[in-house]
Write a protein that holds these residues in place. Structure first.
Motif, PDB file in Angstrom:
ATOM      1  N   GLU A  56       0.855  -1.194   0.000  1.00 35.95           N
ATOM      2  CA  GLU A  56       0.000   0.000   0.000  1.00 35.95           C
ATOM      3  C   GLU A  56       0.892   1.245   0.000  1.00 35.95           C
ATOM      4  O   GLU A  56       0.599   2.234  -0.667  1.00 35.95           O
ATOM      5  N   GLY A  57       1.990   1.164   0.732  1.00 36.66           N
ATOM      6  CA  GLY A  57       2.950   2.271   0.736  1.00 36.66           C
ATOM      7  C   GLY A  57       3.428   2.566  -0.677  1.00 36.66           C
ATOM      8  O   GLY A  57       3.367   3.707  -1.146  1.00 36.66           O
ATOM      9  N   HIS A  58       3.886   1.526  -1.391  1.00 39.83           N
ATOM     10  CA  HIS A  58       4.366   1.730  -2.769  1.00 39.83           C
ATOM     11  C   HIS A  58       3.264   2.334  -3.644  1.00 39.83           C
ATOM     12  O   HIS A  58       3.516   3.220  -4.460  1.00 39.83           O
ATOM     13  N   LEU A  59       2.030   1.845  -3.475  1.00 46.16           N
ATOM     14  CA  LEU A  59       0.927   2.316  -4.326  1.00 46.16           C
ATOM     15  C   LEU A  59       0.627   3.796  -4.123  1.00 46.16           C
ATOM     16  O   LEU A  59       0.176   4.479  -5.044  1.00 46.16           O
ATOM     17  N   LEU A  60       0.863   4.284  -2.889  1.00 41.18           N
ATOM     18  CA  LEU A  60       0.520   5.678  -2.588  1.00 41.18           C
ATOM     19  C   LEU A  60       1.722   6.623  -2.703  1.00 41.18           C
ATOM     20  O   LEU A  60       1.586   7.833  -2.466  1.00 41.18           O
ATOM     21  N   ALA A  61       2.872   6.082  -3.084  1.00 36.28           N
ATOM     22  CA  ALA A  61       4.094   6.907  -3.197  1.00 36.28           C
ATOM     23  C   ALA A  61       3.936   8.146  -4.090  1.00 36.28           C
ATOM     24  O   ALA A  61       4.569   9.168  -3.831  1.00 36.28           O
ATOM     25  N   PRO A  62       3.096   8.110  -5.149  1.00 35.75           N
ATOM     26  CA  PRO A  62       3.010   9.319  -5.983  1.00 35.75           C
ATOM     27  C   PRO A  62       2.399  10.528  -5.285  1.00 35.75           C
ATOM     28  O   PRO A  62       2.409  11.625  -5.843  1.00 35.75           O
ATOM     29  N   PHE A  63       1.883  10.359  -4.071  1.00 40.42           N
ATOM     30  CA  PHE A  63       1.336  11.522  -3.355  1.00 40.42           C
ATOM     31  C   PHE A  63       2.410  12.235  -2.522  1.00 40.42           C
ATOM     32  O   PHE A  63       2.149  13.285  -1.939  1.00 40.42           O
ATOM     33  N   LEU A  64       3.605  11.633  -2.436  1.00 39.96           N
ATOM     34  CA  LEU A  64       4.653  12.230  -1.592  1.00 39.96           C
ATOM     35  C   LEU A  64       5.255  13.467  -2.249  1.00 39.96           C
ATOM     36  O   LEU A  64       5.364  13.539  -3.468  1.00 39.96           O
ATOM     37  N   LYS A  65       5.639  14.404  -1.414  1.00 38.45           N
ATOM     38  CA  LYS A  65       6.290  15.609  -1.918  1.00 38.45           C
ATOM     39  C   LYS A  65       7.312  16.105  -0.893  1.00 38.45           C
ATOM     40  O   LYS A  65       7.246  15.723   0.286  1.00 38.45           O
ATOM     41  N   ASP A  66       8.217  16.929  -1.349  1.00 44.90           N
ATOM     42  CA  ASP A  66       9.188  17.522  -0.417  1.00 44.90           C
ATOM     43  C   ASP A  66       9.692  18.843  -0.987  1.00 44.90           C
ATOM     44  O   ASP A  66       9.132  19.342  -1.970  1.00 44.90           O
ATOM     45  N   LYS A  67      10.752  19.363  -0.391  1.00 46.62           N
ATOM     46  CA  LYS A  67      11.234  20.700  -0.811  1.00 46.62           C
ATOM     47  C   LYS A  67      11.679  20.722  -2.269  1.00 46.62           C
ATOM     48  O   LYS A  67      11.607  21.742  -2.939  1.00 46.62           O
ATOM     49  N   THR A  68      12.167  19.579  -2.771  1.00 49.47           N
ATOM     50  CA  THR A  68      12.698  19.594  -4.142  1.00 49.47           C
ATOM     51  C   THR A  68      11.830  18.837  -5.143  1.00 49.47           C
ATOM     52  O   THR A  68      12.137  18.808  -6.318  1.00 49.47           O
ATOM     53  N   TYR A  69      10.775  18.184  -4.675  1.00 48.43           N
ATOM     54  CA  TYR A  69       9.921  17.441  -5.622  1.00 48.43           C
ATOM     55  C   TYR A  69       8.432  17.659  -5.331  1.00 48.43           C
ATOM     56  O   TYR A  69       8.002  17.536  -4.168  1.00 48.43           O
ATOM     57  N   ARG A  70       7.673  17.969  -6.348  1.00 50.96           N
ATOM     58  CA  ARG A  70       6.205  18.051  -6.235  1.00 50.96           C
ATOM     59  C   ARG A  70       5.621  17.125  -7.290  1.00 50.96           C
ATOM     60  O   ARG A  70       6.071  17.127  -8.443  1.00 50.96           O
ATOM     61  N   PRO A  71       4.642  16.291  -6.938  1.00 46.62           N
ATOM     62  CA  PRO A  71       3.996  15.468  -7.972  1.00 46.62           C
ATOM     63  C   PRO A  71       3.150  16.365  -8.882  1.00 46.62           C
ATOM     64  O   PRO A  71       2.925  17.532  -8.544  1.00 46.62           O
ATOM     65  N   PRO A  72       2.677  15.834 -10.023  1.00 46.84           N
ATOM     66  CA  PRO A  72       1.850  16.675 -10.888  1.00 46.84           C
ATOM     67  C   PRO A  72       0.659  17.221 -10.096  1.00 46.84           C
ATOM     68  O   PRO A  72       0.087  16.505  -9.277  1.00 46.84           O
ATOM     69  N   GLU A  73       0.329  18.473 -10.343  1.00 45.00           N
ATOM     70  CA  GLU A  73      -0.782  19.087  -9.615  1.00 45.00           C
ATOM     71  C   GLU A  73      -2.075  18.315  -9.886  1.00 45.00           C
ATOM     72  O   GLU A  73      -2.269  17.800 -10.984  1.00 45.00           O
ATOM     73  N   ASN A  74      -2.913  18.215  -8.883  1.00 50.21           N
ATOM     74  CA  ASN A  74      -4.209  17.523  -8.990  1.00 50.21           C
ATOM     75  C   ASN A  74      -4.092  16.025  -9.234  1.00 50.21           C
ATOM     76  O   ASN A  74      -5.019  15.410  -9.750  1.00 50.21           O
ATOM     77  N   PHE A  75      -2.924  15.438  -8.932  1.00 53.75           N
ATOM     78  CA  PHE A  75      -2.812  13.984  -9.088  1.00 53.75           C
ATOM     79  C   PHE A  75      -3.834  13.325  -8.156  1.00 53.75           C
ATOM     80  O   PHE A  75      -3.949  13.681  -6.993  1.00 53.75           O
ATOM     81  N   CYS A  76      -4.623  12.389  -8.675  1.00 48.02           N
ATOM     82  CA  CYS A  76      -5.670  11.800  -7.846  1.00 48.02           C
ATOM     83  C   CYS A  76      -5.999  10.376  -8.298  1.00 48.02           C
ATOM     84  O   CYS A  76      -5.527   9.923  -9.346  1.00 48.02           O
ATOM     85  N   TYR A  77      -6.806   9.677  -7.491  1.00 45.47           N
ATOM     86  CA  TYR A  77      -7.316   8.359  -7.864  1.00 45.47           C
ATOM     87  C   TYR A  77      -8.322   8.549  -9.003  1.00 45.47           C
ATOM     88  O   TYR A  77      -8.872   9.635  -9.134  1.00 45.47           O
ATOM     89  N   PRO A  78      -8.648   7.496  -9.770  1.00 39.80           N
ATOM     90  CA  PRO A  78      -8.035   6.180  -9.778  1.00 39.80           C
ATOM     91  C   PRO A  78      -6.854   6.127 -10.747  1.00 39.80           C
ATOM     92  O   PRO A  78      -6.738   6.976 -11.621  1.00 39.80           O
TER      93      PRO A  78
END
Ligand code: KG4
Ligand code: ZN
Length: 350
Positions: free
Chosen positions: A117-139
């Motif tokens: 489940e951790g791996h599946l939800l990894a695209p929601f992680l962000k930090d000071k140097t990385y932001r996922p695509p805006e509005n990334f969502c299920y499914p």
């Protein structure tokens, strides 16, 4: 119901010891990890006993370091999340017992999280140097490929994960590692096969693409591994050395073909035009190249989180766990670590 803004997360399911502080939006405030590659290198693969002992040595210093690095204290977090399944049992127990003890000592709840489940939800992680695509969502569709797993899932929403297919024998990373071992390239092998492939030709050897034509989402890499071994053994000692780049490139292409073919099938059959690639094998440069070309050509939204969130890490366990804590879920001190997936974690579908 209490609200959880921030948690401490622990991941020790295999050979990486990782601790993170993550908030409910997926912002990684601090992360500290130790990789055990050097400890396992002399054995040419992961030795569970060595992994467990290393977690014992590294875990508590990492917890302290994680708070220090994030300039935070215990009062800044409201819960603890920890990988409790699946994985190497000795490794999982170190993380789980530590989480239970810290939860009891600090009077805050904890929750055991499924590593996948951790791996599946990894695209929601962000930090000071990385932001996922805006509005990334299920499914979305998720291809998780690492040393321990090769899963194709349909991620419908938080907690609703359909396993479309998985490996019926070796994981993709295992196929890379075992072939690298045959070729004498060292551990972990995937990185070496990737490196040598760059100087080789993918057309030099003809390797099988198991299950590629079958109308399902499963993978099988053990036949490919045997074919790789046979091709190598047939060569003279001198040829073996010379052909390493060609063997690597051809073998790598066969794995990538299998992965891409099934990813395509999942997109075609579900009609979902969004996919994530995660797990250590998603670091593979040829897989990334092929996935990028494919997604552009077919107008598919694709996310490959940065490597630090693709390989085993505590941040993904923090994000998955905090979502569940905020839904009112938590674990009891009686929770046991399990080497396998809990049957309630996933929905099997075809
Ligand atoms: O996710 P991960 O760090 O740990 C788990 O196994 O859960 O994945 C490690 C796997 C190993 O099998 C390693 O050989 C593979 O990922 N890997 C790669 C590459 N980098 C790591 N495989 C192919 N190409 C790479 N560049
Ligand atoms: Zn993993």
């Amino acid at each position: 119901m209490p609200s959880f803004d921030q948690v401490l997360a622990i991941e020790t399911s295999c050979d990486d010891t990782s601790v993170a502080i993550v908030n409910k939006e997926g912002e990684v405030k601090s992360i500290c990890s130790v990789n055990q590659d050097l400890a396992h290198k002399p054995f040419g693969g992961i030795v569970p006993e060595v992994a467990g002992r290393n977690h014992v040595t590294h875990l508590m210093p990492l917890v302290e370091l994680c708070f220090k690095k994030g300039e935070m204290k215990w009062s800044d977090i409201q819960g603890i999340t920890v990988t409790s399944r699946p994985g190497l049992i000795g490794s999982l127990i170190v993380g789980l017992v530590t989480a239970k003890t810290l939860s009891f000592a600090h009077g805050i709840p904890f929750i055991g999280v499924n590593h996948l489940e951790g791996h599946l939800l990894a695209p929601f992680l962000k930090d000071k140097t990385y932001r996922p695509p805006e509005n990334f969502c299920y499914p979305y569709i998720a291809l998780t490929v690492s040393g321990g797993h090769s899963h194709l899932c349909y991620v419908k929403s938080l907690g609703e994960y359909h396993i479309l297919g998985q490996t019926i024998d070796d994981a993709a990373g295992e196929a890379f590692d075992k072939f690298a071992k045959v070729l004498g390239l060292g551990f972990p092998g995937g990185v070496q096969v990737d490196k040598f492939s760059k100087q080789g030709s993918k057309e030099s050897f003809i390797f099988p693409r198991p299950l590629i034509k079958e109308d399902n989402y499963n993978f099988s890499f053990s036949g490919l591994k045997t074919a790789g071994l046979r091709a190598f053994k047939k060569l003279t000692l001198e040829e073996q050395k010379k052909q390493i780049p060609n063997l690597c490139a051809s073998y790598q292409e066969a794995i990538v073909d299998c992965l891409m073919q099934k990813a395509q099938r999942a997109i075609d059959k579900t009609g979902i035009q969004k996919i994530i690639f995660t797990g250590g094998v998603s670091a593979n440069s040829r897989l990334r190249e092929r996935a990028l070309e494919w997604s552009k050509k077919n107008h598919i939204e694709m996310v490959i989180p940065p490597l630090r969130y693709c390989t085993d890490n505590a941040a993904m366990i923090g994000y998955a766990g905090i979502q569940r804590l905020n839904r009112g879920e938590f674990s009891l001190q009686s929770l046991e670590a399990s080497p396998s997936i809990d049957e309630n974690d996933f929905i099997m579908s075809v």
